[in-house]
Design an enzyme around this catalytic site. Structure first.
Site, PDB file in Angstrom:
ATOM      1  N   TRP A   6      72.433  43.503 -30.210  1.00  0.00           N
ATOM      2  CA  TRP A   6      72.629  43.824 -31.631  1.00  0.00           C
ATOM      3  C   TRP A   6      73.718  42.973 -32.282  1.00  0.00           C
ATOM      4  O   TRP A   6      73.874  42.989 -33.484  1.00  0.00           O
ATOM      5  CB  TRP A   6      72.988  45.300 -31.784  1.00  0.00           C
ATOM      6  CG  TRP A   6      71.819  46.230 -31.732  1.00  0.00           C
ATOM      7  CD1 TRP A   6      70.551  45.934 -31.300  1.00  0.00           C
ATOM      8  CD2 TRP A   6      71.796  47.601 -32.130  1.00  0.00           C
ATOM      9  NE1 TRP A   6      69.752  47.041 -31.415  1.00  0.00           N
ATOM     10  CE2 TRP A   6      70.486  48.080 -31.913  1.00  0.00           C
ATOM     11  CE3 TRP A   6      72.756  48.478 -32.636  1.00  0.00           C
ATOM     12  CZ2 TRP A   6      70.119  49.394 -32.206  1.00  0.00           C
ATOM     13  CZ3 TRP A   6      72.390  49.786 -32.922  1.00  0.00           C
ATOM     14  CH2 TRP A   6      71.085  50.237 -32.704  1.00  0.00           C
ATOM     15  N   GLU A 161      69.830  30.357 -23.174  1.00  0.00           N
ATOM     16  CA  GLU A 161      69.705  30.409 -24.628  1.00  0.00           C
ATOM     17  C   GLU A 161      70.147  29.079 -25.224  1.00  0.00           C
ATOM     18  O   GLU A 161      71.355  28.835 -25.377  1.00  0.00           O
ATOM     19  CB  GLU A 161      70.608  31.503 -25.199  1.00  0.00           C
ATOM     20  CG  GLU A 161      70.277  32.897 -24.733  1.00  0.00           C
ATOM     21  CD  GLU A 161      70.824  33.935 -25.699  1.00  0.00           C
ATOM     22  OE1 GLU A 161      70.035  34.584 -26.369  1.00  0.00           O
ATOM     23  OE2 GLU A 161      72.054  34.062 -25.793  1.00  0.00           O
ATOM     24  N   GLY A 167      69.244  32.403 -33.578  1.00  0.00           N
ATOM     25  CA  GLY A 167      69.352  32.819 -34.982  1.00  0.00           C
ATOM     26  C   GLY A 167      68.845  31.797 -35.986  1.00  0.00           C
ATOM     27  O   GLY A 167      69.126  31.909 -37.177  1.00  0.00           O
ATOM     28  N   SER A 203      65.766  33.157 -30.981  1.00  0.00           N
ATOM     29  CA  SER A 203      64.755  33.380 -32.031  1.00  0.00           C
ATOM     30  C   SER A 203      63.436  33.965 -31.539  1.00  0.00           C
ATOM     31  O   SER A 203      62.390  33.724 -32.142  1.00  0.00           O
ATOM     32  CB  SER A 203      64.494  32.078 -32.805  1.00  0.00           C
ATOM     33  OG  SER A 203      65.638  31.724 -33.544  1.00  0.00           O
TER      34      SER A 203
HETATM   35  P1  PGA Z   1      68.378  35.596 -31.802  1.00  0.00           P
HETATM   36  O1  PGA Z   1      69.665  35.828 -30.889  1.00  0.00           O
HETATM   37  O2  PGA Z   1      67.228  36.296 -31.130  1.00  0.00           O
HETATM   38  O3  PGA Z   1      68.734  36.212 -33.123  1.00  0.00           O
HETATM   39  O4  PGA Z   1      68.168  34.142 -31.892  1.00  0.00           O
HETATM   40  C1  PGA Z   1      69.576  35.767 -29.501  1.00  0.00           C
HETATM   41  C2  PGA Z   1      70.964  35.876 -28.907  1.00  0.00           C
HETATM   42  O5  PGA Z   1      71.868  35.215 -29.383  1.00  0.00           O
HETATM   43  O6  PGA Z   1      71.190  36.616 -27.966  1.00  0.00           O
END
Ligand code: PGA
Length: 242
Positions: A6, A161, A167, A203
């Site tokens: 979150w 990631e 994001g 994302s």
């Molecule tokens: P996101 O974030 O799904 O909004 O890209 C993933 C994260 O940073 O854990």
């Protein structure tokens, strides 16, 4: 494994609604594959509702402080997080690496402190756009994994990631995710890291989840923005079945 991160979002009211919608949209089996990581101030309440309603979700914290000593104003230790009801903790998220200059040595002490407290660590790694464009992705990931040097018995959940995918709405291409995950699996063997699960994040939403989850080398997803909506998060979790 579906990790709902979150970040700095949510409220007590949202938590109640979110958990009620999760109960409605996911069966017990599906719920037990989920880890909710709300801001630390909501962990205790989340834990109480999950137990009361026998929801089966696990709880994770988004960060932990190293337990070097107790004189750390604002600090939150692993044992405090356990006390609140956390089973997991995210360490090394790129937002913390970048905004708080979290170094490898700090991350190593967080890993140690979390493990001593009995928390399972979700360790995040990933290259920035500049590093990717400079052809340094593999090197960056390898260096980030070196945090595990001399911590070989530790069970590791790793979340890959790519920073440029977080994001931004730009999910990494499926072939790229596959290549990077296979590289991480190889490196963990070489570095004697006890990898128990490897998740992708960046994302992810219900349109992209199914294809990513179809890769054998992807064992789970770390979901930020799309986890804030319980219905969208449930669709992602259910996409493994459909
Ligand atoms: P996101 O974030 O799904 O909004 O890209 C993933 C994260 O940073 O854990």
């Amino acid at each position: 494994m579906f990790i709902a991160n979150w970040k700095m979002n949510g409220s007590e009211a949202m938590l109640k609604i979110w958990l009620a919608e999760i109960k409605e949209n996911l069966n017990q089996d599906a719920r037990s594959s989920c880890i909710l990581c709300p801001p630390v101030c909501f962990i205790s309440q989340a834990s109480k509702i999950i137990q009361r309603d026998d929801l089966g979700l696990a709880i994770g914290a988004q960060d932990v402080d190293p337990e070097i000593h107790s004189a750390l104003t604002g600090g939150i230790s692993g044992s405090m997080l356990k006390d609140l009801g956390s089973e997991y903790v995210i360490v090394g998220h790129s937002e913390r690496r970048v905004n708080f200059n979290e170094s490898s040595s700090l991350l190593k002490s967080k890993l140690e402190a979390a493990t001593i407290s009995g928390l399972k660590v979700i360790f995040c790694i990933g290259e920035s756009l500049e590093e990717k464009e400079a052809g340094k992705s593999f090197e960056v990931l390898e260096n980030q994994l070196k945090v595990y040097n001399s911590l070989t018995n530790l069970e590791s959940i790793i979340a890959y990631e790519p920073v440029w995918a977080i994001g931004t709405g730009k999910v990494a291409e499926i072939s790229y995710i596959s290549e990077m995950h296979n590289f991480i699996i190889e490196k963990t063997k070489e570095l004697n890291i006890n990898l128990i699960s490897l998740a992708y994040g960046g994302s992810v939403n219900s349109s992209s989840s199914k294809e990513i989850l179809s890769l054998e080398e992807v064992n789970g997803l770390l979901i930020g923005g799309a986890s804030l909506e319980a219905k969208e998060f449930s669709k992602i979790v259910n996409s493994i079945e459909n």
